[in-house]
Design an enzyme around this catalytic site. Sequence first.
Site, short mmCIF file in Angstrom:
data_model
loop_
_atom_site.label_atom_id
_atom_site.label_comp_id
_atom_site.label_asym_id
_atom_site.label_seq_id
_atom_site.Cartn_x
_atom_site.Cartn_y
_atom_site.Cartn_z
N ALA A 125 0.81 -1.22 0.00
CA ALA A 125 0.00 0.00 0.00
C ALA A 125 0.84 1.28 0.00
CB ALA A 125 -0.92 -0.03 1.22
N ASN A 192 1.42 -3.82 7.57
CA ASN A 192 2.42 -4.50 6.73
C ASN A 192 3.35 -3.50 6.08
OD1 ASN A 192 1.76 -7.48 6.65
ND2 ASN A 192 -0.23 -6.56 6.33
N HIS A 222 -0.71 7.05 4.18
CA HIS A 222 0.64 6.77 4.73
C HIS A 222 1.54 7.93 4.36
CE1 HIS A 222 -0.69 2.71 5.49
NE2 HIS A 222 -1.03 2.58 4.23
N1 NAD Z 1 1.74 -6.04 2.06
C1 NAD Z 1 0.73 -5.19 2.13
O1 NAD Z 1 0.85 -3.99 1.81
C2 NAD Z 1 -0.61 -5.66 2.58
C3 NAD Z 1 -1.73 -4.85 2.42
C4 NAD Z 1 -2.95 -5.33 2.83
C5 NAD Z 1 -3.05 -6.58 3.43
N2 NAD Z 1 -1.95 -7.32 3.62
C6 NAD Z 1 -2.02 -8.65 4.28
O2 NAD Z 1 -2.38 -9.62 3.30
C7 NAD Z 1 -3.15 -10.66 3.94
C8 NAD Z 1 -4.46 -10.86 3.17
O3 NAD Z 1 -5.21 -9.64 3.16
P1 NAD Z 1 -6.74 -9.64 2.69
O4 NAD Z 1 -7.17 -8.22 2.68
O5 NAD Z 1 -6.92 -10.48 1.48
O6 NAD Z 1 -7.41 -10.39 3.96
P2 NAD Z 1 -8.83 -11.11 4.03
O7 NAD Z 1 -9.16 -11.21 5.48
O8 NAD Z 1 -9.79 -10.47 3.11
O9 NAD Z 1 -8.52 -12.58 3.47
C9 NAD Z 1 -7.63 -13.48 4.08
C10 NAD Z 1 -8.09 -14.90 3.75
O10 NAD Z 1 -7.08 -15.81 4.18
C11 NAD Z 1 -7.67 -16.87 4.93
N3 NAD Z 1 -6.68 -17.29 5.93
C12 NAD Z 1 -6.22 -16.59 7.00
N4 NAD Z 1 -5.29 -17.31 7.64
C13 NAD Z 1 -5.15 -18.48 6.98
C14 NAD Z 1 -4.33 -19.63 7.16
N5 NAD Z 1 -3.45 -19.71 8.18
N6 NAD Z 1 -4.46 -20.64 6.29
C15 NAD Z 1 -5.33 -20.57 5.26
N7 NAD Z 1 -6.14 -19.51 5.02
C16 NAD Z 1 -6.04 -18.47 5.88
C17 NAD Z 1 -8.94 -16.30 5.54
O11 NAD Z 1 -9.89 -17.33 5.75
C18 NAD Z 1 -9.38 -15.29 4.47
O12 NAD Z 1 -10.27 -15.88 3.53
C19 NAD Z 1 -3.36 -10.20 5.40
O13 NAD Z 1 -2.42 -10.83 6.24
C20 NAD Z 1 -3.09 -8.72 5.35
O14 NAD Z 1 -2.60 -8.22 6.59
C21 NAD Z 1 -0.74 -6.89 3.19
#
Ligand code: NAD
Length: 272
Positions: A125, A192, A222
Amino acid sequence: MKKIGLLGCGAIGTQIALAIDSGKIPAKLTHVYDGSKEASAKLVEKLNSKPIIVENSHLLSSNPVDIIVEAASQDAVKDVSLSVLQNKKDLMIMSVGALLDESIYDILSDACKDFKKTIYLPSGAIAGLDGIKAVHDELDSLSITTTKHPRSLKGAKFFENSDIDLDSLDSKTEIFQGTAKQAVSLFPANINVAALLSLTGIGSENTKVVIVADPKTDKNTHHIEAKGSFGKMTFTIENFPDPNNPKTSRLAILSAIETLRKYCSDEIQIGT
Ligand SMILES: NC(=O)c1ccc[n+]([C@@H]2O[C@H](COP(=O)([O-])OP(=O)(O)OC[C@H]3O[C@@H](n4cnc5c(N)ncnc54)[C@H](O)[C@@H]3O)[C@@H](O)[C@H]2O)c1
């Protein structure tokens, strides 16, 4: 054509899968897994080219895929990353906060070398990581101030030991000030970007993080400041949250799609 396995079928995973399905990412999504069977079934239903839903996350990388895309959680990163590399697959990680655990970072870093595989961390992001990467040897200070609507901060571990009631805030309020290392463990689903910044720059103990809740904002903002003998850089990124998950910014999804598109394409690569 590259074959992709997807771990996590939520806001980010779904958009990545749709980008593969539409041909925007020139690849084939062959296998998916989500801890929620409902989430994986709902995703597969949306796709023209149907991937196989595997029974557990470790089965993703035991199949003939080129890369596993993690878009699930920090726990998922801790659970599967090493076995993905041991199975000689590349890995793209979205839940970057998991890598601030130094033992995990070191183990994965060594495994990349041992198994000759690469871990990709999209810029997520934020913007400007190319510049910070270039000057990291000359950085004296690095800070990020993240401002979000209170609903985007809800559920964070930080509030278990805090008197702040997010529902009653009526003006901009500073919630947290500390290091990236502290922020990532207290706001794991939100910050993150602080993890990415500190891994690129001067480490998680030296990267300052401020988190602000603003009930009047509709954006995830940010503001990054980097200073050193090279000069000074400031970046402000005003992101709209994804409608399916207000904790996740639209840019984070687009950045993941672009990283994967680049991985799957033979082309001139622009940028540091
Ligand atoms: N790098 C970045 O800039 C950035 C930005 C936004 C989100 N993220 C991260 O990316 C990840 C996904 O974000 P999102 O918005 O798609 O979240 P979300 O909650 O919409 O989806 C996550 C999915 O993963 C599944 N899940 C969670 N833990 C699991 C596991 N141990 N095994 C299998 N499935 C699992 C959940 O059931 C859910 O369907 C999060 O950890 C979030 O913090 C990173």
